[in-house]
Design a protein around this motif. Structure first.
Motif, PDB file in Angstrom:
ATOM      1  N   THR A 423       0.824  -1.401  -0.054  1.00  0.00           N
ATOM      2  CA  THR A 423       0.224   0.164   0.116  1.00  0.00           C
ATOM      3  C   THR A 423       1.028   1.376  -0.181  1.00  0.00           C
ATOM      4  OG1 THR A 423      -0.298  -0.027   2.720  1.00  0.00           O
ATOM      5  CG2 THR A 423      -1.750  -0.985   1.037  1.00  0.00           C
ATOM      6  N   SER A 424       2.238   0.819   0.550  1.00  0.00           N
ATOM      7  CA  SER A 424       2.782   2.507   0.924  1.00  0.00           C
ATOM      8  C   SER A 424       3.611   2.938  -0.654  1.00  0.00           C
ATOM      9  CB  SER A 424       3.535   2.535   1.831  1.00  0.00           C
ATOM     10  OG  SER A 424       4.774   1.218   1.960  1.00  0.00           O
ATOM     11  N   THR A 425       4.414   1.645  -1.233  1.00  0.00           N
ATOM     12  CA  THR A 425       5.312   2.082  -2.501  1.00  0.00           C
ATOM     13  C   THR A 425       4.914   1.789  -3.333  1.00  0.00           C
ATOM     14  OG1 THR A 425       6.019  -0.695  -1.946  1.00  0.00           O
ATOM     15  CG2 THR A 425       7.166   0.731  -1.041  1.00  0.00           C
ATOM     16  N   GLY A 426       2.929   1.364  -4.052  1.00  0.00           N
ATOM     17  CA  GLY A 426       2.490   0.589  -4.943  1.00  0.00           C
ATOM     18  C   GLY A 426       3.679  -0.479  -5.613  1.00  0.00           C
ATOM     19  N   GLU A 427       4.767  -1.479  -4.808  1.00  0.00           N
ATOM     20  CA  GLU A 427       5.090  -2.351  -6.055  1.00  0.00           C
ATOM     21  C   GLU A 427       3.935  -3.732  -5.416  1.00  0.00           C
ATOM     22  OE1 GLU A 427       8.277  -3.461  -3.298  1.00  0.00           O
ATOM     23  OE2 GLU A 427       9.528  -2.025  -3.476  1.00  0.00           O
ATOM     24  N   VAL A 428       4.176  -4.290  -6.664  1.00  0.00           N
ATOM     25  CA  VAL A 428       3.317  -5.186  -7.516  1.00  0.00           C
ATOM     26  C   VAL A 428       3.871  -6.635  -6.127  1.00  0.00           C
ATOM     27  CG1 VAL A 428       2.183  -7.164  -8.589  1.00  0.00           C
ATOM     28  CG2 VAL A 428       2.315  -4.613  -9.455  1.00  0.00           C
ATOM     29  N   VAL A 429       2.971  -6.638  -5.360  1.00  0.00           N
ATOM     30  CA  VAL A 429       4.217  -8.306  -4.223  1.00  0.00           C
ATOM     31  C   VAL A 429       3.439  -9.565  -4.972  1.00  0.00           C
ATOM     32  CG1 VAL A 429       4.147  -9.069  -2.422  1.00  0.00           C
ATOM     33  CG2 VAL A 429       3.567  -7.097  -2.485  1.00  0.00           C
ATOM     34  N   PRO A 548      -4.524   3.563 -18.084  1.00  0.00           N
ATOM     35  CA  PRO A 548      -3.230   2.839 -17.984  1.00  0.00           C
ATOM     36  C   PRO A 548      -2.171   3.007 -16.231  1.00  0.00           C
ATOM     37  CG  PRO A 548      -2.807   3.043 -20.104  1.00  0.00           C
ATOM     38  CD  PRO A 548      -3.913   4.257 -19.537  1.00  0.00           C
ATOM     39  N   THR A 549      -2.170   2.238 -15.918  1.00  0.00           N
ATOM     40  CA  THR A 549      -1.862   2.402 -14.572  1.00  0.00           C
ATOM     41  C   THR A 549      -0.072   2.541 -14.892  1.00  0.00           C
ATOM     42  OG1 THR A 549      -1.095  -0.009 -13.899  1.00  0.00           O
ATOM     43  CG2 THR A 549      -2.665   1.227 -13.514  1.00  0.00           C
ATOM     44  N   GLY A 550       0.411   2.166 -15.932  1.00  0.00           N
ATOM     45  CA  GLY A 550       1.917   2.407 -16.156  1.00  0.00           C
ATOM     46  C   GLY A 550       2.667   1.164 -15.726  1.00  0.00           C
ATOM     47  N   ILE A 551       2.157  -0.168 -15.366  1.00  0.00           N
ATOM     48  CA  ILE A 551       3.311  -0.661 -14.294  1.00  0.00           C
ATOM     49  C   ILE A 551       3.651  -1.814 -15.203  1.00  0.00           C
ATOM     50  CG2 ILE A 551       1.530  -2.924 -14.878  1.00  0.00           C
ATOM     51  CD1 ILE A 551       1.806  -4.319 -12.750  1.00  0.00           C
ATOM     52  N   GLY A 552       3.902  -1.887 -16.789  1.00  0.00           N
ATOM     53  CA  GLY A 552       5.817  -2.013 -17.049  1.00  0.00           C
ATOM     54  C   GLY A 552       4.799  -3.889 -18.347  1.00  0.00           C
ATOM     55  N   VAL A 553       3.484  -4.119 -18.010  1.00  0.00           N
ATOM     56  CA  VAL A 553       3.069  -4.927 -18.766  1.00  0.00           C
ATOM     57  C   VAL A 553       3.013  -5.373 -19.747  1.00  0.00           C
ATOM     58  CG1 VAL A 553       2.471  -6.793 -18.887  1.00  0.00           C
ATOM     59  CG2 VAL A 553       3.154  -6.412 -16.581  1.00  0.00           C
ATOM     60  N   PRO A 554       3.370  -5.017 -21.435  1.00  0.00           N
ATOM     61  CA  PRO A 554       2.056  -5.014 -22.827  1.00  0.00           C
ATOM     62  C   PRO A 554       1.676  -5.081 -22.583  1.00  0.00           C
ATOM     63  CG  PRO A 554       4.558  -6.447 -22.638  1.00  0.00           C
ATOM     64  CD  PRO A 554       4.688  -6.381 -21.535  1.00  0.00           C
ATOM     65  N   TRP A 601      -2.727   8.371  -3.831  1.00  0.00           N
ATOM     66  CA  TRP A 601      -2.168   7.628  -4.832  1.00  0.00           C
ATOM     67  C   TRP A 601      -0.971   6.927  -5.358  1.00  0.00           C
ATOM     68  CZ3 TRP A 601      -0.456   7.326  -9.596  1.00  0.00           C
ATOM     69  CH2 TRP A 601      -1.409   6.371 -10.324  1.00  0.00           C
ATOM     70  N   VAL A 602      -0.504   5.711  -5.484  1.00  0.00           N
ATOM     71  CA  VAL A 602       0.604   5.392  -5.590  1.00  0.00           C
ATOM     72  C   VAL A 602       0.735   4.730  -6.967  1.00  0.00           C
ATOM     73  CG1 VAL A 602       2.757   4.886  -5.168  1.00  0.00           C
ATOM     74  CG2 VAL A 602       1.616   5.697  -3.053  1.00  0.00           C
ATOM     75  N   GLN A 603       1.211   4.859  -8.227  1.00  0.00           N
ATOM     76  CA  GLN A 603       1.357   4.404  -9.670  1.00  0.00           C
ATOM     77  C   GLN A 603       1.954   2.244  -9.104  1.00  0.00           C
ATOM     78  OE1 GLN A 603       4.104   5.801 -11.995  1.00  0.00           O
ATOM     79  NE2 GLN A 603       2.978   4.616 -13.934  1.00  0.00           N
ATOM     80  N   PRO A 604       0.991   1.672  -9.272  1.00  0.00           N
ATOM     81  CA  PRO A 604       1.428   0.119  -8.870  1.00  0.00           C
ATOM     82  C   PRO A 604       2.861   0.148 -10.400  1.00  0.00           C
ATOM     83  CG  PRO A 604      -0.895   0.429  -9.320  1.00  0.00           C
ATOM     84  CD  PRO A 604      -0.197   1.450 -10.057  1.00  0.00           C
ATOM     85  N   HIS A 605       4.143  -0.505  -9.616  1.00  0.00           N
ATOM     86  CA  HIS A 605       4.960  -1.160 -10.270  1.00  0.00           C
ATOM     87  C   HIS A 605       5.911  -2.659 -11.088  1.00  0.00           C
ATOM     88  CE1 HIS A 605       6.409   1.282  -6.551  1.00  0.00           C
ATOM     89  NE2 HIS A 605       7.758   0.178  -6.815  1.00  0.00           N
ATOM     90  N   LEU A 606       6.450  -2.721 -11.161  1.00  0.00           N
ATOM     91  CA  LEU A 606       6.616  -3.900 -11.088  1.00  0.00           C
ATOM     92  C   LEU A 606       8.061  -4.397 -10.762  1.00  0.00           C
ATOM     93  CD1 LEU A 606       5.335  -6.100 -13.855  1.00  0.00           C
ATOM     94  CD2 LEU A 606       5.568  -6.912 -11.279  1.00  0.00           C
ATOM     95  N   ILE A 607       8.981  -2.677 -11.621  1.00  0.00           N
ATOM     96  CA  ILE A 607      11.173  -2.916 -11.740  1.00  0.00           C
ATOM     97  C   ILE A 607      10.779  -2.159  -9.962  1.00  0.00           C
ATOM     98  CG2 ILE A 607      12.694  -2.252 -12.283  1.00  0.00           C
ATOM     99  CD1 ILE A 607      10.599  -4.004 -14.326  1.00  0.00           C
ATOM    100  N   LYS A 608      11.869  -3.106  -9.533  1.00  0.00           N
ATOM    101  CA  LYS A 608      12.653  -2.646  -8.481  1.00  0.00           C
ATOM    102  C   LYS A 608      14.017  -2.492  -8.706  1.00  0.00           C
ATOM    103  CE  LYS A 608      13.104  -4.523  -3.715  1.00  0.00           C
ATOM    104  NZ  LYS A 608      11.674  -3.591  -2.687  1.00  0.00           N
TER     105      LYS A 608
END
Length: 745
Positions: A423-429, A548-554, A601-608
């Motif tokens: 919730t705090s970082t937007g990281e997709v666990v 789009p959230t811009g998570i980085g998935v095509p 609101w924090v953008q979800p993302h995949l790349i650490k």
């Protein structure tokens, strides 16, 4: 031009012939019998002195041109017979009295070939009688008087002196020009020779060296993909490829039988590849075909040991995925050339792909086709690709997939999606999709198994959208946390009547916790009326819906929102309860994460982070974030949503987790495909824990062919995934129990 006497009478000038006759007098082709005359016979007889002067001038002209006319002898005029004197009239003139003297044409005199000394052109003689001689002849009775002429009488002006002959070429000038051209040619040849020897010599030498060089490609390993703990999700390993030159294969059937057990293929599959063939375009023989790529080194060594003619074994690389289907829909896969084709592999292909190196060395020809000691040698080292560390936790991902799959199989679901967010970082666990595929054998997967459902599938969210309505209403002051809404069993908007599943009598006052616990459509629509369409649309966008959230998935979908100007009468009832709109499961998960993150609101993302081949770490750019509601209103809404899992007969009782306070909401919607609803229901549950200080948000969406089954699966799946996540990250249980809620008055 022909010369004209200035004292010639005017009337004679009008009757004179054109000057072309005078010009003809000096041509080598001859003249007519009338050439030389200037007037009629009477004029010549009247002026004998002029005739004598004319004779003298013509004699001088002949002397100048080198003529040999006898002095005092008048020139003769030749008739039709060559050499006939002019005073011998032809038979035709004697027989025909109408023809006067000179009224017929004569043959031209022979052209002289001898040139007088000092001149560059042949001598020309004047032939014909002069004007005076013609005047002395007795005029025939039938001849017209002076000043008159018959139509056939053709008179000529006195011949003008011939023009000067053209000048001869100058030999010295021609010689100088030829010499200059020859010198220029030799100069050009000399310059070209110097260019070959000095300027172009290095290029020719380099080309010769290039022809003697052998080249070996040094493959660059592709970067690895790790989870957040450093565990390998995908990596490249050294392998071998097996290929064939069909032109060299002697016994295709026997060769296929030997290769089949080592390549793991049937002989009938290999044998056609060993047969000779022609290229479709050029018609040349086929000299290369792939048999297998990515073969492990030990099996490749066994193939090489067979020493089969036409079989090629060389270095290759293959992608190894230890988890097989673990996060396969996120990670994606690569092609035979290890270029990314799907998922993270495709989205970050330029980062993961390395640059191949090259070894070049000089060799001999023929039997001496071996490296030349001390010869040219150049090595360009391969540059391995960078590696990626994802925010995914391998263990949570595994459990999310396992729990989701078990629930899907029970209800025979069409598809499912589960998302776990920090919730705090937007990281997709974790981000699981059902169905999935084995990324190590992606060629066997079905098209519907390749999609990442959390980002590519679009649904109308249903009742999980009610949290957006209450958030906006609290922030705008339309309602307070302890407000009540007077409701009845139904409400009509436009031509549509909206009913509650938990119906209350008309005039019942329902609290906000009761609204969420029983998912009241009527109460939600009334709150949205107070908020207004413009404000609701504004907060939908602030929560990240419709983009789009811009998570980085095509292939991530943006979803779709309806601006207020496009609302119909029914939109005022449908949109507040999550219909007539389209979102992705990840968008809704991020919206709930904003409520859990005190309204930000924090953008979800995949790349650490990105790890270079030399170990240098590069962090991604800071993710986008913005405040949607205040922390106080976010905390109040989280407490209101606890009623969903705690109130008796609430819709989310199956999602309750002992030991932890849970805030969440159930939802029932439909899948939207190509702008139309798909048959079946999409049940969902999105929640956060611990409610007093949320650490993680879990969203579960399930598409079933029937009615209501999705909601039965989504709640329990949420509970089990959230329970494992909290234990895995050692999140302490709640120390304070959930409050007791009053739902109606």
């Amino acid at each position: 031009m022909a010369r004209r006497d200035t004292d010639e009478p005017e009337d004679r000038g009008r009757n004179r012939r054109s000057g072309i006759g005078d010009a003809r007098a000096f041509t080598p082709r001859g003249r007519t019998t009338r050439d030389g005359g200037t007037g009629d016979g009477a004029d010549a007889a009247a002026d004998p002195q002029a005739d004598a002067e004319l004779q003298r001038r013509r004699a001088e002209l002949r002397m100048v041109r080198g003529g040999r006319a006898e002095e005092g002898r008048p020139p003769q005029r030749l008739g039709r017979v060559t050499g006939a004197p002019a005073n011998r009239r032809p038979r035709r003139a004697q027989e025909d009295p109408d023809l006067g003297d000179g009224d017929f044409d004569v043959e031209p005199p022979p052209r002289r070939r001898t040139a007088p000394a000092g001149r560059g052109r042949p001598d020309r003689e004047f032939i014909g009688r002069t004007q005076a001689a013609r005047a002395r002849e007795p005029r025939r009775a039938d001849r017209p008087a002076a000043g008159r002429s018959r139509p056939q009488d053709r008179r000529q002006r006195p011949a003008a002196p011939p023009p000067d002959p053209p000048k001869m070429g100058e030999p010295r000038r021609r010689l100088r020009l030829a010499t200059a051209l020859a010198l220029l040619l030799f100069a050009a040849i000399g310059v070209r020779l110097v260019q070959f020897q000095l300027a172009d010599a290095p290029a020719f030498a380099a080309q010769g060296l290039e022809d003697r060089l052998d080249k070996i490609t040094l493959p660059a390993p592709r970067g690895s993909i790790f989870d957040s703990t450093g565990a390998v999700l995908a990596k490249s390993v050294e392998a071998r490829f097996v290929a064939v030159d069909p032109e060299l294969v002697e016994e295709p059937k026997a060769t296929a039988g030997l290769l089949a057990p080592l390549l793991g293929k049937a002989p009938s599959e290999i044998e056609p590849l060993l047969q000779k063939g022609k290229q479709e375009v050029s018609g040349k023989p086929v000299r290369f075909r792939w048999l297998l790529r990515g073969l492990n080194v030990d099996d490749a060594n066994m193939v090489r040991a067979l020493k089969l003619k036409g079989i090629i074994v060389d270095r290759d690389e293959r992608r190894d995925l230890p988890g097989h289907d673990l996060a396969a829909n996120l990670i994606g896969f690569t092609g035979t050339d290890l270029n990314g084709l799907a998922g993270v592999e495709a989205r970050y292909d330029q980062v993961l792909r390395g640059r191949n190196g090259q070894l070049r060395y000089e060799t001999g020809n023929g039997d001496l086709n071996k490296p030349i000691p001390g010869g040219f040698r150049q090595e360009i080292k391969a540059q391995p690709g960078s590696s990626l560390m994802l925010t995914i936790d391998r263990d949570v991902q595994f459990q999310a997939q396992h729990i989701l799959f078990e629930g899907m199989k029970k209800v025979k679901a069409v598809w499912g999606a589960a998302v776990v967010l920090d919730t705090s970082t937007g990281e997709v666990v974790a981000q699981a999709s059902y169905p999935t595929f084995d990324a190590a054998n992606h060629s066997a997967a079905k098209p519907e198994e390749l999609a990442d459902n959390a980002t590519s599938v679009v649904v109308d969210p249903g009742s999980v959208h009610k949290a957006i309505v209450l958030s906006a209403a609290l922030q705008e002051g339309v309602i307070e946390p302890d407000s009540t809404v007077k409701i009845g069993p139904s409400i009509k908007k436009g031509n549509q009547v909206y009913w509650d599943t938990h119906q209350f009598a008309e005039g019942t006052k329902i609290t906000l916790p009761g609204l969420m616990a029983f998912s009241s459509n009527v109460a939600t629509i009334k709150v949205a009326e107070k908020l207004g369409a413009e404000k609701l649309y504004e907060y939908q966008k602030l929560f990240g819906l419709g983009q789009p959230t811009g998570i980085g998935v095509p292939g991530e979908s943006s979803g779709q929102l309806q601006p207020p100007e496009n609302w119909s009468g029914t939109s005022y009832g449908s949109i507040p309860i999550g219909h007539e709109m389209a979102v992705t499961p990840l968008q809704m998960a991020a919206a709930y994460a904003a409520i859990a993150n005190d309204g930000v609101w924090v953008q979800p993302h995949l790349i650490k982070k990105t790890i270079a081949p030399d170990g240098k770490v590069t962090l991604p750019a800071p993710v986008k974030s913005h405040r949607v509601i205040s922390a106080e209103n976010a905390a109040a809404l989280r407490e209101i949503m606890e009623a969903v899992t705690t109130v008796d007969q609430a819709t989310g009782r199956s999602a309750a987790l002992p030991g932890y306070r849970i805030s969440g909401k159930t939802g029932t919607g439909s899948q939207v495909l190509n702008g139309k609803y798909v048959k079946g229901e999409v049940g969902s549950f999105i929640g956060m824990a611990p409610a007093e200080n949320p650490r993680y948000v879990v969203a579960v969406f399930v598409k079933t062919p029937g009615v209501g089954a999705g909601g039965k699966v989504a709640g329990p799946a949420f509970r089990d995934i959230m329970a494992f996540t909290l234990r895995h990250f050692k999140v302490l249980p709640s120390t304070i129990a959930s409050p007791k809620f009053v739902t109606t008055y």
